[in-house]
Design an enzyme around this catalytic site. Sequence first.
Site, PDB file in Angstrom:
ATOM      1  N   HIS A   1       0.819  -1.227   0.000  1.00  0.00           N
ATOM      2  CA  HIS A   1       0.000   0.000   0.000  1.00  0.00           C
ATOM      3  C   HIS A   1       0.849   1.272   0.000  1.00  0.00           C
ATOM      4  O   HIS A   1       0.318   2.364  -0.232  1.00  0.00           O
ATOM      5  CB  HIS A   1      -0.934   0.032   1.215  1.00  0.00           C
ATOM      6  CG  HIS A   1      -1.970  -1.054   1.215  1.00  0.00           C
ATOM      7  ND1 HIS A   1      -2.816  -1.273   0.150  1.00  0.00           N
ATOM      8  CD2 HIS A   1      -2.304  -1.991   2.147  1.00  0.00           C
ATOM      9  CE1 HIS A   1      -3.621  -2.294   0.429  1.00  0.00           C
ATOM     10  NE2 HIS A   1      -3.320  -2.750   1.627  1.00  0.00           N
TER      11      HIS A   1
ATOM     12  N   ASP B   1      -2.705 -10.803  -2.499  1.00  0.00           N
ATOM     13  CA  ASP B   1      -3.248 -10.295  -1.233  1.00  0.00           C
ATOM     14  C   ASP B   1      -4.702  -9.878  -1.455  1.00  0.00           C
ATOM     15  O   ASP B   1      -5.073  -9.440  -2.543  1.00  0.00           O
ATOM     16  CB  ASP B   1      -2.414  -9.083  -0.785  1.00  0.00           C
ATOM     17  CG  ASP B   1      -2.779  -8.601   0.611  1.00  0.00           C
ATOM     18  OD1 ASP B   1      -2.072  -8.954   1.567  1.00  0.00           O
ATOM     19  OD2 ASP B   1      -3.786  -7.859   0.733  1.00  0.00           O
TER      20      ASP B   1
ATOM     21  N   HIS C   1      -6.208  -7.384  -0.510  1.00  0.00           N
ATOM     22  CA  HIS C   1      -6.360  -5.945  -0.748  1.00  0.00           C
ATOM     23  C   HIS C   1      -5.613  -5.540  -2.010  1.00  0.00           C
ATOM     24  O   HIS C   1      -4.568  -6.118  -2.322  1.00  0.00           O
ATOM     25  CB  HIS C   1      -5.818  -5.151   0.447  1.00  0.00           C
ATOM     26  CG  HIS C   1      -6.499  -5.469   1.736  1.00  0.00           C
ATOM     27  ND1 HIS C   1      -5.991  -6.393   2.627  1.00  0.00           N
ATOM     28  CD2 HIS C   1      -7.660  -5.011   2.261  1.00  0.00           C
ATOM     29  CE1 HIS C   1      -6.817  -6.488   3.671  1.00  0.00           C
ATOM     30  NE2 HIS C   1      -7.841  -5.660   3.474  1.00  0.00           N
TER      31      HIS C   1
ATOM     32  N   ASP D   1      -4.687 -12.931   3.279  1.00  0.00           N
ATOM     33  CA  ASP D   1      -5.911 -12.416   3.913  1.00  0.00           C
ATOM     34  C   ASP D   1      -7.166 -12.617   3.073  1.00  0.00           C
ATOM     35  O   ASP D   1      -8.239 -12.151   3.462  1.00  0.00           O
ATOM     36  CB  ASP D   1      -5.738 -10.942   4.316  1.00  0.00           C
ATOM     37  CG  ASP D   1      -5.060 -10.117   3.252  1.00  0.00           C
ATOM     38  OD1 ASP D   1      -4.867 -10.613   2.128  1.00  0.00           O
ATOM     39  OD2 ASP D   1      -4.725  -8.944   3.557  1.00  0.00           O
TER      40      ASP D   1
END
Length: 292
Positions: free
Chosen positions: A118, A155, A157, A234
């Site tokens: 991120h 991931d 996200h 995740d």
Amino acid sequence: MIIRYDSTCAEYAAPGHAEAPSRVLRTAEYLQGKHPDWFPVEARATEPVSDKILRLAHSAAHLARLRNTTTGMFDADTAALPDMDAHARRGVEEALVVAEIALEGEKAFSLMRPPGHHATANDIMGFCYLNSVAVAALHARSEHELERVAVWDFDAHHGNGTEAILARKKGILYVSVHQFPCYPGTGEKSFGNVKNYPVAPGTPPEEHLHLLENSWTDILDFEPDLVLVSAGFDAYQDDPLTQMTLRTEDYATLGQWLNDTPCPVGAILEGGYSPELPQLIGAFLEAWEGGV
Ligand SMILES: [Zn+2]
């Protein structure tokens, strides 16, 4: 398989935070018990990463802010803590080592924190301070004069930072499969050298896996000289931060795909917050290693 792990990465914590030291401590213990040979006794030294290399992905102002802020919050999720600069740099350093090992023809996984995908050129956000995978991809491409480097991000996200840093970069492909809508709210559309696969919350695992397979085909079609994987765990069905449905065996499938390609591949831990994280990483690495 070579695991890059330095327990120093467990020496910071924000109270009550999901991105906790136990993630790597428990995983290291689990993997050391099952596969002690994956942790070389005489591991290669890690070189301190220079600002010049970090500047491949980050602004000078970003590096200065990380160096000079030791208290407070960078965003609602991301604490400024003492020595955070050193911790984040260590994560980048191990990602650089993973890329080197991969190019030498071995499989390598960085079991480090903080995650990085991120972090943008200028923003510390979403538990991420420096974008390890983006730095490693750009450095490998220039240092080894590689024509094509791909980053595959599974991931849950979207790796908004990786996308922003790598977009429009020559000889680079970024492919992400992620829950949408979800934090950070990006990754709905593909463009240029960025391929995004948004997956709706609650999507059945077979469907999610099918999209992952398509995304992996994008990587292979690019004929990369190196693949770096942003390996986040995740999207697991019991992860507390997302609404995805992948099962342990699905992570083994992802590892199997890596094992099936002759291309150099290295992987870097991103997210993954369920108590089962050690088993998920184990299933992924064992299949990648070759069907243990
Ligand atoms: Zn994540």
